[in-house]
Design an enzyme around this catalytic site. Sequence first.
Site, PDB file in Angstrom:
ATOM      1  CB  CYS A   1       1.332  -1.194  12.247  1.00 43.12           C
ATOM      2  SG  CYS A   1       1.698  -0.103  10.858  1.00 43.12           S
TER       3      CYS A   1
ATOM      4  CG  ASN B   1     -10.232   9.211   9.476  1.00 43.17           C
ATOM      5  OD1 ASN B   1     -10.774  10.292   9.256  1.00 43.17           O
ATOM      6  ND2 ASN B   1     -10.521   8.130   8.793  1.00 43.17           N
TER       7      ASN B   1
ATOM      8  N   GLY C   1     -11.892   8.402  14.135  1.00 39.23           N
ATOM      9  CA  GLY C   1     -12.198   7.186  13.370  1.00 39.23           C
ATOM     10  C   GLY C   1     -10.964   6.481  12.832  1.00 39.23           C
TER      11      GLY C   1
ATOM     12  CG  HIS D   1       1.943   3.437   9.310  1.00 38.86           C
ATOM     13  ND1 HIS D   1       3.026   2.575   9.299  1.00 38.86           N
ATOM     14  CD2 HIS D   1       2.247   4.420   8.424  1.00 38.86           C
ATOM     15  CE1 HIS D   1       3.947   3.019   8.455  1.00 38.86           C
ATOM     16  NE2 HIS D   1       3.502   4.132   7.903  1.00 38.86           N
TER      17      HIS D   1
ATOM     18  CG  HIS E   1      -3.770   6.174   6.895  1.00 42.42           C
ATOM     19  ND1 HIS E   1      -3.578   5.684   8.169  1.00 42.42           N
ATOM     20  CD2 HIS E   1      -5.114   6.191   6.701  1.00 42.42           C
ATOM     21  CE1 HIS E   1      -4.747   5.420   8.710  1.00 42.42           C
ATOM     22  NE2 HIS E   1      -5.714   5.730   7.857  1.00 42.42           N
TER      23      HIS E   1
END
Length: 117
Positions: free
Chosen positions: A2, A82, A88, A93, A95
């Site tokens: 990713c 999110n 959204g 990954h 965060h």
Amino acid sequence: MCIFCKIVNKEIPNNTVHENEDFLAFHDLYPKAPVHVLIIPKKHIENFHSTDPETMAKMTPFIQEVAEKVGVDKTGYRLVTNNGADGGQEVFHLHFHLLGGGKLRWDHSHEDPHKSL
Ligand code: 5GP
Ligand code: ZN
């Protein structure tokens, strides 16, 4: 791999704010506030819902350090994650968005609050 794992591996450049063995904080490429920092674990965890209490416990002081480093600890800030499609989430990954540097609006509700879900 990713996009945030590539940032951790330095395959994609980033503007680092703070770092330790487990976490990395860097400026968001498309800031939505005067201060917009992303805080991630270095190990790949899909999102908040799949994280573990130990990671979150370690992340707490790291996030506080980031807020102090960018100078919003006294003026205030918003911490957002999110989670999944309706939340959204675009990068899968984990965060946290740390937003601040000015009075923030609060308008992250449903797209049309008058329409039933
Ligand atoms: P999400 O919508 O998943 O909560 O947030 C993803 C965030 O990552 C967005 O705010 C977006 O601007 C940011 N972003 C996406 N790609 C990159 C990148 O390559 N570098 C940085 N610094 N931020 C990115
Ligand atoms: Zn990853």
